[in-house]
Design a protein around this motif. Sequence first.
Motif, PDB file in Angstrom:
ATOM      1  N   ILE A  13      -8.610   2.881  -4.424  1.00 16.95           N
ATOM      2  CA  ILE A  13      -7.821   4.175  -4.356  1.00 16.95           C
ATOM      3  C   ILE A  13      -8.697   5.112  -3.715  1.00 16.95           C
ATOM      4  O   ILE A  13      -9.892   5.288  -4.083  1.00 16.95           O
ATOM      5  CB  ILE A  13      -7.424   4.591  -5.777  1.00 16.95           C
ATOM      6  N   LEU A  14      -8.109   5.742  -2.505  1.00 12.72           N
ATOM      7  CA  LEU A  14      -9.038   6.855  -1.573  1.00 12.72           C
ATOM      8  C   LEU A  14      -8.261   7.941  -2.007  1.00 12.72           C
ATOM      9  O   LEU A  14      -7.315   8.141  -1.477  1.00 12.72           O
ATOM     10  CB  LEU A  14      -9.230   6.303  -0.393  1.00 12.72           C
ATOM     11  N   MET A  15      -8.919   8.791  -2.792  1.00 11.28           N
ATOM     12  CA  MET A  15      -8.318  10.261  -2.930  1.00 11.28           C
ATOM     13  C   MET A  15      -8.399  11.461  -1.621  1.00 11.28           C
ATOM     14  O   MET A  15      -9.247  11.128  -0.641  1.00 11.28           O
ATOM     15  CB  MET A  15      -8.773  10.751  -4.240  1.00 11.28           C
ATOM     16  N   HIS A  66      -0.215   8.364   1.678  1.00 10.78           N
ATOM     17  CA  HIS A  66       0.422   9.559   1.562  1.00 10.78           C
ATOM     18  C   HIS A  66      -0.634  10.576   2.154  1.00 10.78           C
ATOM     19  O   HIS A  66      -1.851  10.277   2.169  1.00 10.78           O
ATOM     20  CB  HIS A  66       0.628   9.816   0.183  1.00 10.78           C
ATOM     21  N   VAL A  74     -12.617   3.154  -6.506  1.00  5.64           N
ATOM     22  CA  VAL A  74     -12.057   4.372  -6.843  1.00  5.64           C
ATOM     23  C   VAL A  74     -12.710   5.451  -5.966  1.00  5.64           C
ATOM     24  O   VAL A  74     -13.860   5.705  -6.431  1.00  5.64           O
ATOM     25  CB  VAL A  74     -11.374   4.808  -8.055  1.00  5.64           C
ATOM     26  N   LEU A 100      -4.496   2.475  -2.429  1.00  5.64           N
ATOM     27  CA  LEU A 100      -3.560   3.947  -2.335  1.00  5.64           C
ATOM     28  C   LEU A 100      -4.344   4.784  -1.544  1.00  5.64           C
ATOM     29  O   LEU A 100      -5.516   5.102  -1.892  1.00  5.64           O
ATOM     30  CB  LEU A 100      -3.309   4.545  -3.783  1.00  5.64           C
ATOM     31  N   HIS A 148      -6.560  -3.099  -3.908  1.00  5.93           N
ATOM     32  CA  HIS A 148      -6.098  -2.292  -4.916  1.00  5.93           C
ATOM     33  C   HIS A 148      -7.188  -1.064  -4.845  1.00  5.93           C
ATOM     34  O   HIS A 148      -7.856  -0.840  -6.083  1.00  5.93           O
ATOM     35  CB  HIS A 148      -6.388  -2.991  -6.024  1.00  5.93           C
ATOM     36  N   ASN A 191     -15.592   2.093  -9.973  1.00  5.34           N
ATOM     37  CA  ASN A 191     -14.571   3.160 -10.192  1.00  5.34           C
ATOM     38  C   ASN A 191     -15.477   4.132 -10.806  1.00  5.34           C
ATOM     39  O   ASN A 191     -15.618   3.833 -12.224  1.00  5.34           O
ATOM     40  CB  ASN A 191     -13.387   2.554 -10.900  1.00  5.34           C
ATOM     41  N   ARG A 223      -4.825   8.616   0.347  1.00  5.09           N
ATOM     42  CA  ARG A 223      -4.149   9.954   0.182  1.00  5.09           C
ATOM     43  C   ARG A 223      -4.899  10.997   0.969  1.00  5.09           C
ATOM     44  O   ARG A 223      -6.383  11.349   0.504  1.00  5.09           O
ATOM     45  CB  ARG A 223      -3.990  10.454  -1.075  1.00  5.09           C
ATOM     46  N   CYS A 253       0.889  -1.173   0.143  1.00  2.00           N
ATOM     47  CA  CYS A 253       0.073  -0.037  -0.047  1.00  2.00           C
ATOM     48  C   CYS A 253       0.984   1.237  -0.090  1.00  2.00           C
ATOM     49  O   CYS A 253       1.965   1.314   0.358  1.00  2.00           O
ATOM     50  CB  CYS A 253      -0.870   0.224   1.305  1.00  2.00           C
ATOM     51  N   VAL A 254       0.287   2.181  -0.535  1.00  2.00           N
ATOM     52  CA  VAL A 254       1.013   3.613  -0.269  1.00  2.00           C
ATOM     53  C   VAL A 254       0.085   4.550   0.487  1.00  2.00           C
ATOM     54  O   VAL A 254      -0.883   4.757  -0.159  1.00  2.00           O
ATOM     55  CB  VAL A 254       1.367   4.179  -1.955  1.00  2.00           C
TER      56      VAL A 254
END
Lengths: 253, 226
Positions: A164-166, A121, A182, A147, A162, A198, A149, A118-119
């Motif tokens: 993606i949370l913005m 940030h 997403v 991911l 997999h 997504n 953020r 995972c990333v």
Amino acid sequence: MANLARFTNKALRTAYSITKHHAQPQLASSERAFATEAAKSITPSPDRVNWDYRGQRKIIPLGQWLPKIAVDAYVAPNVVLAGQVHVWDGASVWPGCVLRGDLNKISIGFCSNVQERCVLHAAWSSPTGLPAETSIERYVTIGAYSLLRSCTIEPEVIIGQHSILMEGSIVETHSILEAGSVVPPGRIIPSGELWAGNPAKFVRTLTHEETLEIPKLAVAINDLSKDHYHEFLPYSTIYLEVEKFKKSLGISV
Amino acid sequence: MGTLGRAIYSVGQLIRKTGQAVDRLGSHLQGGYIEEQLSRHRTVLNIFDKAPVIDKDVFVAPSAAVIGDVQIGKGSSIWYGSVLRGDVNIIRIGSGTNLQDNSLVHVAKSNLSGKVLPTIIGDNVTVGHSAVLHGCTVEDEAFVGMGAILLDGVVVEKNAMVAAGALVRQNTKIPSGEVWAGNPAKFLRKLTDEEIAFISQSATNYTNLAQVHAAENSKSYEEIEF
């Protein structure tokens, strides 16, 4: 005689440059111009370290900020924690993750787990105006390769693999995000619901039994992480031997 | 001949294993042996004669892997865990570009359409976390969102944005100033001027951030303090 020599020199030089141009790799003309321009302006450094025997350091303090890991949290040796990162008790961060708290804070709550690769940030500021730190509360399971953020994940949530949370997204308590979803910036996933896709869309509400399973998954992964944790000694001391050796031989790697 | 070669290979293997066992026995007698292994991860790896050419101002995280024929221009940064594999073709990265954590830049040797394209990334491009760029061209000041997957032959023009999580199919051209999103990637909306200015600003921010990380990562054993 001199004129002839000059003429042949010039002819040879032009012939050489023509062949050199033809020998270059087959790029489109625009790309070729671009590539050669870039090549001209790179000045490599002779003392760039190509290989460091220490590998990548796990904990990277930036200025004042030092990542903090609780004593019983399992953080794989592969992981990079940089800046303001707090990993609280019972949490686990699995191999390959990158938690970069360089612009803002990241905290992994009690008994939560951040699975492989995972990333996480945190951006400087969030579009919603709320504090832009990434905070993961207790009993959250974040699936592999996600991911995140600058998002807020409330207690007892499962984030699928997999996903993606913005920036600025909030996942409220007792909800599940399917794999591969997403979540656009600033979106709130309401409590007790299952979202997927997504961009992420509502699928159905969760039954009470499913809601009870969520913290059980987190606890199960916590148990699993204890097995992994016990494989490692608290810290390795081989670097001491290497440094001693280097000093005695006067080598600098 | 094949079986003979294999036999010799396995005899060699046996001799090596015996040697290692003897070494372990000796260390035991000396009083405890060191089981840990040093990291053999090579950040900059050249494949035979193709060596990466990296400018001196570039921050390459130690856990990144820059392999093969890669050129990275000044002020760029390659963040933790990224892999840039220039083994079968070339990768060119301009100046001021940042390839964020866990991203992958690669080119395959075989392609469905038969063409093998180099990957060219321009100046001041921001490639988000965990993006996968495979045989594509990204022009200057573009923005590739996190988790995006760009397949072969994709051209992302100047000032275009690929949204997070997008899957951009082969040979798609993303025109200048537009946002493409979704799986498969479709046109979403046009970028406002503010957002275009933000893209170049974010590239600059990342260059500065990279210097902080570079300074910390390059500390030697004595300099680390915590």
